[in-house]
Design a protein around this motif. Structure first.
Motif, PDB file in Angstrom:
ATOM      1  N   SER A 340       0.846  -1.190   0.000  1.00  0.00           N
ATOM      2  CA  SER A 340       0.000   0.000   0.000  1.00  0.00           C
ATOM      3  C   SER A 340       0.884   1.243   0.000  1.00  0.00           C
ATOM      4  O   SER A 340       1.935   1.262   0.656  1.00  0.00           O
ATOM      5  N   GLU A 371      -5.588   0.040  -1.712  1.00  0.00           N
ATOM      6  CA  GLU A 371      -5.754   1.493  -1.667  1.00  0.00           C
ATOM      7  C   GLU A 371      -7.210   1.897  -1.462  1.00  0.00           C
ATOM      8  O   GLU A 371      -8.132   1.165  -1.838  1.00  0.00           O
ATOM      9  N   ASP A 372      -7.397   3.073  -0.873  1.00  0.00           N
ATOM     10  CA  ASP A 372      -8.735   3.680  -0.776  1.00  0.00           C
ATOM     11  C   ASP A 372      -9.073   4.464  -2.038  1.00  0.00           C
ATOM     12  O   ASP A 372     -10.229   4.619  -2.407  1.00  0.00           O
ATOM     13  N   ASN A 373      -8.019   4.995  -2.687  1.00  0.00           N
ATOM     14  CA  ASN A 373      -8.175   5.722  -3.959  1.00  0.00           C
ATOM     15  C   ASN A 373      -6.871   5.604  -4.726  1.00  0.00           C
ATOM     16  O   ASN A 373      -5.901   5.002  -4.237  1.00  0.00           O
ATOM     17  N   ASP A 374      -6.825   6.167  -5.925  1.00  0.00           N
ATOM     18  CA  ASP A 374      -5.638   5.987  -6.769  1.00  0.00           C
ATOM     19  C   ASP A 374      -4.673   7.169  -6.740  1.00  0.00           C
ATOM     20  O   ASP A 374      -3.683   7.190  -7.472  1.00  0.00           O
ATOM     21  N   LEU A 393      -8.783  -1.451  -5.022  1.00  0.00           N
ATOM     22  CA  LEU A 393      -9.580  -0.501  -4.240  1.00  0.00           C
ATOM     23  C   LEU A 393     -10.362  -1.204  -3.127  1.00  0.00           C
ATOM     24  O   LEU A 393     -10.529  -2.419  -3.149  1.00  0.00           O
ATOM     25  N   ASN A 394     -10.845  -0.431  -2.170  1.00  0.00           N
ATOM     26  CA  ASN A 394     -11.537  -0.929  -0.970  1.00  0.00           C
ATOM     27  C   ASN A 394     -10.584  -1.634  -0.015  1.00  0.00           C
ATOM     28  O   ASN A 394     -11.002  -2.331   0.898  1.00  0.00           O
ATOM     29  N   LYS A 395      -9.319  -1.497  -0.274  1.00  0.00           N
ATOM     30  CA  LYS A 395      -8.265  -1.920   0.632  1.00  0.00           C
ATOM     31  C   LYS A 395      -8.480  -3.325   1.200  1.00  0.00           C
ATOM     32  O   LYS A 395      -8.503  -4.291   0.465  1.00  0.00           O
ATOM     33  N   TRP A 396      -8.705  -3.446   2.517  1.00  0.00           N
ATOM     34  CA  TRP A 396      -8.808  -4.759   3.155  1.00  0.00           C
ATOM     35  C   TRP A 396     -10.087  -5.485   2.791  1.00  0.00           C
ATOM     36  O   TRP A 396     -10.189  -6.702   2.954  1.00  0.00           O
ATOM     37  N   GLU A 397     -11.083  -4.736   2.292  1.00  0.00           N
ATOM     38  CA  GLU A 397     -12.334  -5.365   1.871  1.00  0.00           C
ATOM     39  C   GLU A 397     -12.292  -5.803   0.414  1.00  0.00           C
ATOM     40  O   GLU A 397     -13.274  -6.334  -0.104  1.00  0.00           O
ATOM     41  N   ASN A 398     -11.179  -5.568  -0.249  1.00  0.00           N
ATOM     42  CA  ASN A 398     -11.050  -5.961  -1.652  1.00  0.00           C
ATOM     43  C   ASN A 398     -11.191  -7.487  -1.782  1.00  0.00           C
ATOM     44  O   ASN A 398     -10.642  -8.243  -0.980  1.00  0.00           O
TER      45      ASN A 398
END
Length: 439
Positions: A340, A371-374, A393-398
């Motif tokens: 990240s 990442e939360d955004n790019d 995207l969505n970090k840990w929820e990806n």
């Protein structure tokens, strides 16, 4: 009768608001509010919050939502790193100060002051024992004096805590006390054999506290330099025997942090055996869909399994790559790096990887960013033109992060040309060592 009822109501009301939790918190990035959770053997439930003043002070009334037990206070984000436990009996005010530089100090609350005083006193005794053995001393009189201090300390705090909730914790933490001098090997073996004996695994207070998770982790990972699979599984099994009478949900809650440590330490074979023999079954018995998903995903991406496929759309640094992981070709090995741009550890290791991986022309790096955004990601990947980049995207929820059971960044996974998982190095140096051995 009405008058009597009103009088009873009048006298009962103060019972729920006669005590307070208050404190001063001095930390680098405090949250606007402190959050209080009641901890249970299977998790934590939110009960209250209070505004944190600019001076770091707050105050919160103890009312009927607070039951006697263990509570967690969160004072900053991320919550998992900025919190501490405290004991609440509903009979006394709780006041404390917390400073990043000095730690936690209770000003009011016999329960919490006793526990902290006891912990400090026992730490001093253990330091004396460690110092005795590190000097290879055989002075039996000096040893007996240390042990006498340990015995007196334990007895004194048990006596002073009678009738209090903290008595459960103090008794559970009772150290092994030899009857006479023991050489180091004998003493260490006896400490290990005794370690779990004083813990009351029926105490809700103990099962709800951070203390129990720390105690169990120390038993598995801190009792010996032996980190073999057989030793670690043996220690785990001894814990399992002690808690076998508990309900599946509580057992899962106690054992899962240990399983996470096995996975984090790269003990993949141990983690896999425990999933196959106990962890997945406990998750199903508890109807815990989240844990079922974690363990089933782990089985899908253990060593020897074909890595889960994912889409690749990389247009960075002039590339025009639109494919999937399974369709990549032309290399003997593929190194997946889950990282990240907001991870300082990643930012320290990626430049090292970039330079040292050049030694191996038959390895292709696939960098999957959580990442939360790019925004920052786009700036960062310019520095790594030879990597194949994927934005998650969505970090840990990806979805892909979940499929790979990624617990921390950076995480490294080595695939062969068939995309089979063949190694999970812990850090960059392990990555380089692995590929050098393959030369």
């Amino acid at each position: 009768m009405k008058q009597i009822s009103y009088l009873l109501l009048f006298f009962c009301l103060p019972i729920f608001s006669q005590h307070t939790i208050s404190g001063t918190i001095i930390t680098e990035k405090p949250h606007a509010f402190i959050l209080v959770y009641e901890t249970t053997p299977t998790g934590a439930e939110y009960v209250a919050q209070a505004q944190l003043k600019q001076t770091g002070e707050f105050s919160l009334e103890i009312d009927s939502t607070f039951k006697p037990g263990i509570y967690k206070l969160v004072y900053a984000l991320p919550a998992e790193r900025h919190n501490f436990n405290f004991i609440l009996d509903g009979k006394e005010d709780i006041a404390f100060t917390y400073k990043d530089s000095l730690g936690l100090e209770f000003i009011e609350s016999n329960e919490n002051k006793l526990w902290h005083a006891y912990s400090r006193s026992l730490d001093l005794v253990h330091s004396a024992i460690n110092n005795f053995y590190s000097k290879r001393s055989t002075d039996k009189n000096a040893f007996r004096q240390i042990i006498k201090t340990m015995e007196d300390t334990q007895e004194s705090f048990e006596d002073n805590s009678k009738g209090l909730l903290v008595n459960d914790l103090i008794k559970a933490n009772k150290p092994y006390i030899p009857k006479d001098y023991e050489d180091f090997e004998t003493y260490a073996g006896n400490v290990r054999n005794y370690y779990l004996e004083p813990i009351n695994f029926n105490s809700r207070l103990i099962l709800s506290s951070d203390y129990i998770s720390q105690k169990l982790a120390a038993y598995v990972f801190g009792m010996s330099s032996d980190m073999s699979d057989s030793y670690l599984i043996g220690q785990f099994d001894k814990i399992l025997k002690k808690i076998n009478h508990l309900d599946p949900e509580t057992k899962l809650s106690l054992l899962y942090p240990l399983w996470e440590e096995f996975y984090a330490y790269g003990k993949d074979s141990v983690a896999r055996k425990l999933v196959d023999t106990i962890m997945l079954d406990l998750s199903k018995e508890s109807n815990n869909d989240l844990m079922i998903e974690v363990f089933e995903n782990f089985k899908l991406n253990g060593i020897g399994a074909i890595a889960p496929d994912f889409k690749i759309d990389d247009t960075s640094n002039g590339k025009n790559l639109h494919t999937t992981l399974h369709n990549l070709s032309g290399s003997d090995y593929y190194l997946l790096v889950f990282w990240s741009s907001g991870c300082s550890h990643c930012m320290a290791e990626l430049p090292i990887l970039k330079e040292r991986i050049k030694e191996f022309t038959n390895v292709k790096v696939v960098a999957f960013a959580l990442e939360d955004n790019d925004f920052q990601w786009k700036k960062t990947i310019i520095n790594y033109p030879d990597f194949i980049h994927v934005l998650g995207l969505n970090k840990w929820e990806n979805e892909t992060v979940t499929q790979y059971s990624i617990q921390s960044t950076p995480s490294f996974i080595v695939l062969d040309k068939e995309k089979k998982i063949i190694e999970k190095p812990n850090e960059v140096n392990d990555v380089i060592t692995f590929f050098r051995e393959k030369k």
